[in-house]
Structures are given as structure tokens and as C-alpha cells.
Write a protein that holds these residues in place. Structure first.
Motif, mmCIF file in Angstrom:
data_model
loop_
_atom_site.group_PDB
_atom_site.id
_atom_site.type_symbol
_atom_site.label_atom_id
_atom_site.label_comp_id
_atom_site.label_asym_id
_atom_site.label_seq_id
_atom_site.Cartn_x
_atom_site.Cartn_y
_atom_site.Cartn_z
ATOM 1 N N THR A 175 -5.678 -3.539 6.180
ATOM 2 C CA THR A 175 -6.025 -2.493 5.206
ATOM 3 C C THR A 175 -5.343 -1.175 5.549
ATOM 4 O O THR A 175 -4.774 -0.495 4.675
ATOM 5 C CB THR A 175 -7.541 -2.305 5.155
ATOM 6 N N ASP A 176 -5.397 -0.808 6.835
ATOM 7 C CA ASP A 176 -4.728 0.430 7.251
ATOM 8 C C ASP A 176 -3.221 0.351 7.050
ATOM 9 O O ASP A 176 -2.571 1.346 6.706
ATOM 10 C CB ASP A 176 -5.049 0.724 8.722
ATOM 11 N N GLN A 177 -2.672 -0.838 7.254
ATOM 12 C CA GLN A 177 -1.249 -1.000 7.017
ATOM 13 C C GLN A 177 -0.898 -0.795 5.555
ATOM 14 O O GLN A 177 0.116 -0.164 5.219
ATOM 15 C CB GLN A 177 -0.790 -2.384 7.482
ATOM 16 N N ARG A 178 -1.743 -1.337 4.677
ATOM 17 C CA ARG A 178 -1.497 -1.130 3.250
ATOM 18 C C ARG A 178 -1.598 0.353 2.879
ATOM 19 O O ARG A 178 -0.790 0.870 2.094
ATOM 20 C CB ARG A 178 -2.475 -1.970 2.421
ATOM 21 N N ILE A 179 -2.616 1.017 3.456
ATOM 22 C CA ILE A 179 -2.753 2.452 3.175
ATOM 23 C C ILE A 179 -1.546 3.224 3.690
ATOM 24 O O ILE A 179 -0.993 4.105 3.006
ATOM 25 C CB ILE A 179 -4.060 2.990 3.797
ATOM 26 N N SER A 180 -1.109 2.886 4.911
ATOM 27 C CA SER A 180 0.059 3.568 5.476
ATOM 28 C C SER A 180 1.306 3.302 4.643
ATOM 29 O O SER A 180 2.128 4.205 4.414
ATOM 30 C CB SER A 180 0.278 3.105 6.924
ATOM 31 N N THR A 181 1.449 2.061 4.188
ATOM 32 C CA THR A 181 2.596 1.738 3.341
ATOM 33 C C THR A 181 2.561 2.535 2.045
ATOM 34 O O THR A 181 3.584 3.065 1.586
ATOM 35 C CB THR A 181 2.615 0.241 3.037
ATOM 36 N N PHE A 182 1.355 2.638 1.461
ATOM 37 C CA PHE A 182 1.218 3.412 0.225
ATOM 38 C C PHE A 182 1.541 4.891 0.468
ATOM 39 O O PHE A 182 2.265 5.517 -0.323
ATOM 40 C CB PHE A 182 -0.209 3.257 -0.319
ATOM 41 N N VAL A 183 1.027 5.450 1.562
ATOM 42 C CA VAL A 183 1.280 6.861 1.869
ATOM 43 C C VAL A 183 2.768 7.079 2.140
ATOM 44 O O VAL A 183 3.369 8.052 1.670
ATOM 45 C CB VAL A 183 0.416 7.307 3.062
ATOM 46 N N ALA A 184 3.379 6.162 2.922
ATOM 47 C CA ALA A 184 4.804 6.302 3.209
ATOM 48 C C ALA A 184 5.633 6.219 1.930
ATOM 49 O O ALA A 184 6.589 6.989 1.734
ATOM 50 C CB ALA A 184 5.243 5.219 4.196
ATOM 51 N N GLY A 185 5.241 5.261 1.045
ATOM 52 C CA GLY A 185 5.952 5.180 -0.227
ATOM 53 C C GLY A 185 5.779 6.430 -1.061
ATOM 54 O O GLY A 185 6.729 6.914 -1.694
ATOM 55 N N GLY A 186 4.541 6.978 -1.069
ATOM 56 C CA GLY A 186 4.306 8.211 -1.819
ATOM 57 C C GLY A 186 5.109 9.377 -1.266
ATOM 58 O O GLY A 186 5.699 10.160 -2.014
ATOM 59 N N LEU A 187 5.145 9.475 0.089
ATOM 60 C CA LEU A 187 5.934 10.551 0.699
ATOM 61 C C LEU A 187 7.419 10.375 0.405
ATOM 62 O O LEU A 187 8.136 11.357 0.143
ATOM 63 C CB LEU A 187 5.693 10.586 2.208
ATOM 64 N N SER A 188 7.880 9.150 0.469
ATOM 65 C CA SER A 188 9.297 8.907 0.168
ATOM 66 C C SER A 188 9.613 9.294 -1.271
ATOM 67 O O SER A 188 10.630 9.954 -1.543
ATOM 68 C CB SER A 188 9.643 7.436 0.400
ATOM 69 N N ALA A 189 8.730 8.885 -2.199
ATOM 70 C CA ALA A 189 8.953 9.250 -3.599
ATOM 71 C C ALA A 189 8.909 10.763 -3.785
ATOM 72 O O ALA A 189 9.727 11.345 -4.511
ATOM 73 C CB ALA A 189 7.895 8.576 -4.482
ATOM 74 N N LEU A 190 7.931 11.402 -3.095
ATOM 75 C CA LEU A 190 7.834 12.854 -3.193
ATOM 76 C C LEU A 190 9.088 13.518 -2.653
ATOM 77 O O LEU A 190 9.619 14.475 -3.257
ATOM 78 C CB LEU A 190 6.600 13.346 -2.436
#
Length: 476
Positions: A175-190
Motif C-alpha cells: 500500500t505504501d509503495q502504491r502511495i509513493s508511486t502515486f506521489v512520485a508520479g504526481g510530482l513528476s507530472a507537476l
């Protein structure tokens, strides 16, 4: 306002990026802790299974000895008991560190029962064969029969709990990995969006700067054109004023020669006639008349000098070379200079305005040398090339200083520069290498060199409007 909005957006983006990085670091630490918990739980599960297998082996070794009464069976029993104790100690350390109080209490009870089972088995081996060697068997404080089924069921329960703990830790880490992946993807998109906006804003800024630069260049070109036009107009005005001044000087010199000269000459003739008549009978009056004649001669000489200063008749009648030679000789005689002349043997035929400009520059340079240079030697040179004429004047005086060159109110230098520039020439003044002041003037021209006789005849044709004078030799 647009720049302020861009600054606020960048600040918010930076805050979001920092927050995302904090979340990623926290998630990384949580994932690492959860993986560690899962590994420890898996290790505890393996140890619990190993302990159950060791208890079964202990029971098998005890049965084998009771049947065979051989030392080998007793040694196997003692080795298995030692392994059981070691495994129990490892599990005890784990449960004390990781498990809750209920699991820790349960394992403590199981560990005590296992110790009692081991002690009961040792006693059974000692009772069956009193002479058997049990020195390698662990010594226990408790020895009594134990329900092995209860121990095995408790171990199974603990093993199931640890497996569930490991699975829970793995699920949490995923679950934490999915959250981290989502946050990393969001930061990359940002960051991608920010880079796109940044490049777009930089492009707008560069375009704006280029536009402003083009406007500045256009304005600069317009200003340069305006300055060039104004400079050309001022040069034309200056040249026009100089031409007007020369014309006025010519007109005034002509009037002085025609009017004042005639009056002074007539007065001298009358006074000379009266002096001849009264010389023998009235000596006192004759003396006064002689004095009047001397004053008239001084007036005539002054008139001639004024005419020469306003309109150099030598230049008009005999050409530039003769005028420069005469000008230098007179200046050297007045100031006590040693004069070095490097002038052509033949006269140089130039257009009238160029000759006047060169003569006036030489006249002004010699005047400045007499006033400021404190010189003892002066040089004048004139050279003719295919498409230009060069004038050179130098002295060995105190020399011009850089401060004098930078001054803008030196009208003499300014006038010389303007005269030369108006004819498309170049004026250069500098301090000499060995001291003194060097002046070099170059002016474009197309001319021919003629012998002095031809030059004199040509110059007489161009000076019909100038007042007649005698030859330079007669003016001494």
C-alpha cells in the motif's frame, strides 16, 4: 501583476514539491520498517516450525533409547535438547522485542512446558539406564510430564499469528509503495508542467526582451541618424559661418585697401609736399610734418597687417606654398624662432577653400605656439600625394597636455578641427615624442604641381577681386 502571479505559482509548486518529497521519504522509511517486520515475522515462523520439529525429534530419540538402551540414542536426545534450548532462546528474544504481551506470555508458558518436557525425558532416560552418560544434556529446573499435543497446538497458533503479522506487513508495504508511486508520479507530472510553464514564460520573456532590444536598436539608429544629421547640419552651418566670415573679411579688407588705403596715401602725399615746401623756411613745422609722415607710414603698415590677417593677399596672389613660407618667416622673425621649412619647391594648386583652410590652421597653430609653447624651434611641412595634401607643424616647446586636449572650450583647436572636418579632412594634435606639440592635417584633394611662374600667372587670374599688393620681398 502577471509576474506576481507567476511568483506565487512557483512558491506553491515548490511547497508542494517539498511536501511530496517529505511524503516519499516517510513512505520509504515505513516500507523499510514493514519489510523488516515481515522478514522478522517470517523468521519467527520458521523458528516455531523448527521448534515443533525438534520436539518431535526429541520424542523419537527418547523412544529409541528406551527401546535400545544404547548411548547413541542418549547422545541424540541430548543434542536435540540443546537445539531446543537454543531455538527457544531465539524465539524468546523475538517475542520480547516484537510481540505483544499476550503472545509473549503464551510463548513463556510454552517455553516452560518445553523445559519441563526436556527434564522429564532426561529423568526417564536416567531411570531406564542409570549408567548412561547424560553429561551433555541441558540441566533443567523443572521436570514433569507435559501434554505434547497442547504444546504443538500452541506452537501452531503462534506460527499462524506470525504468518498473519508478516502478511499484514507485506500488504502495508505494498500500500505504501502504491502511495509513493502515486506521489512520485504526481510530482513528476507537476515538475513537467512547471518546466513547460517555465520554458513558456522564458520564451515570452526572451521574446519581450528581443522586442525591447529591437526597439532600442531602432531608437538608437534613429538617434544616430538624428545626431548624424544634426552634426552634418552643424558642420554645414559652421562652414557657412566660416565662409561668411571669410567673405566679410575679404570685403572689409577690400574696403580698407580701397578706401582707407587711398586716404592714407593721399594724406602722405600731401604731407610730403607740404614738408618739401616748408623744409627750409619753417624747420619746426617741417619736423612736425616728418613726424606726421612717420605716423602715416605706421598707419599704412598697420593697415597692411590688418588686411593680411583678414585676407591673406599673398595666398590669393602667390599660392599656398609661398603664403606658408611668408607666414613662417614673419612668425619666426617676430618670436625669435629657428624655423625649419619643409615645403615643396613648386607651388601647389588647390581649390580656394582648401588653401584657406590649410592657411588658417597654420596661422592658428603658429599663434598658439607664440602664446603658449615657449618654443625656440618651429617646423612647417607640406606634402602632396595622389589624392590628399598633408600639413605638418611642430614645435619644441612645453607641449600640449592631455587636459588641454579634453577641454571643450578651446575655440582655437575647435575651429581648426571644424575647418578641416568641413572639407572632409583629418586633424590630429598630440604631444611630441621629444616634447612640444605636433599637429598633422590631411585633406582630400585633386591637384597638380606647377612651377612658380605658372602658378603665379594662374593665381593672378583667380585673384582679380583681391586688393593688389607688392611681392613678398617688397613687404619686408
Amino acid at each position: 501583476m502577471r509576474e506576481r502571479s507567476w511568483a506565487i505559482a512557483m512558491t506553491v509548486a515548490i511547497v508542494i514539491t517539498v511536501g511530496g518529497l517529505v511524503i516519499l521519504e516517510t513512505g520509504r522509511q515505513r516500507i523499510a520498517g514493514e519489510y523488516e517486520t515481515a522478514l522478522e515475522a517470517k523468521g519467527a515462523t520458521v523458528l516455531l516450525g523448527t521448534l515443533a520439529a525438534q520436539l518431535a525429534q526429541l520424542t523419537a530419540d527418547e523412544s529409541t533409547f528406551l527401546l535400545t538402551k544404547q548411548q547413541l540414542g542418549a547422545s541424540g536426545f541430548c543434542a536435540t535438547a540443546g537445539k531446543i534450548r537454543q531455538t527457544s532462546q531465539q524465539l524468546d528474544a523475538y517475542f520480547r522485542h516484537r510481540a505483544d504481551s499476550a503472545e509473549q506470555t503464551s510463548f513463556s508458558q510454552i517455553a516452560w512446558l518445553i523445559e519441563a518436557r526436556t527434564g522429564a525425558g532426561r529423568d526417564a532416560l536416567q531411570h531406564a539406564a542409570p549408567d548412561v552418560d547424560l553429561a551433555n544434556c541441558p540441566v533443567t529446573t523443572a521436570a514433569r510430564p507435559v501434554d505434547i499435543a497442547l504444546v504443538e497446538s500452541t506452537l501452531t497458533l503462534l506460527r499462524d499469528n506470525e504468518e498473519r503479522r508478516a502478511q499484514h506487513a507485506l500488504d502495508a508495504s505494498r500500500t505504501d509503495q502504491r502511495i509513493s508511486t502515486f506521489v512520485a508520479g504526481g510530482l513528476s507530472a507537476l515538475n513537467i508542467v512547471l518546466f513547460i510553464l517555465l520554458f513558456r514564460n522564458l520564451g515570452i520573456q526572451f521574446e519581450r526582451q528581443a522586442r525591447v532590444q529591437r526597439q532600442l536598436v531602432t531608437q538608437q539608429e534613429e538617434l544616430d541618424q538624428l545626431v548624424t544629421e544634426r552634426t552634418r547640419q552643424l558642420e554645414a552651418l559652421g562652414w557657412h559661418l566660416q565662409a561668411v566670415s571669410e567673405n566679410e573679411k575679404t570685403q572689409l579688407a577690400r574696403e580698407l585697401h580701397d578706401e582707407l588705403g587711398a586716404i592714407l596715401t593721399a594724406s602722405k602725399m600731401d604731407v610730403a609736399w607740404a614738408n618739401r615746401k616748408l623744409k627750409d623756411n619753417e624747420p619746426v613745422i617741417s619736423e612736425k610734418l616728418m613726424r606726421a609722415l612717420a605716423n602715416l607710414d605706421q598707419g599704412i603698415a598697420l593697415k597692411r597687417r590688418i588686411i593680411e590677417d583678414m585676407r591673406p593677399t599673398v595666398l590669393a596672389n602667390f599660392g599656398l606654398v609661398t603664403a606658408l613660407r611668408t607666414l613662417g618667416d614673419e612668425a619666426a622673425q617676430r618670436n625669435g624662432w629657428v624655423l625649419d621649412q619643409h615645403l615643396p619647391e613648386y607651388d601647389i594648386k588647390l581649390d580656394e577653400q582648401t588653401e584657406i583652410a590649410l592657411f588658417r590652421v597654420a596661422q592658428e597653430a603658429l599663434t598658439n605656439a607664440a602664446k603658449y609653447a615657449n618654443a625656440s624651434r618651429v617646423s612647417i611641412g607640406l606634402t602632396m600625394h595622389a589624392d590628399q595634401v598633408a600639413l605638418y607643424i611642430a614645435d619644441n616647446g612645453i607641449g600640449i597636455t592631455p587636459a588641454d586636449l579634453r577641454r571643450t572650450h578651446t575655440h582655437g583647436l575647435l575651429g581648426m578641427r571644424q575647418r578641416v572636418a568641413a572639407r572632409g579632412g583629418h586633424f590630429d594634435i598630440r604631444r611630441g615624442v621629444a616634447g612640444g606639440t605636433d599637429i598633422r592635417v590631411t585633406m582630400p584633394t585633386v591637384s597638380t604641381i606647377k612651377p612658380s611662374g605658372e602658378a603665379a600667372s594662374a593665381s593672378s587670374a583667380r585673384s582679380t577681386d583681391s586688393p593688389p599688393v607688392t611681392a613678398p620681398e617688397a613687404r619686408t
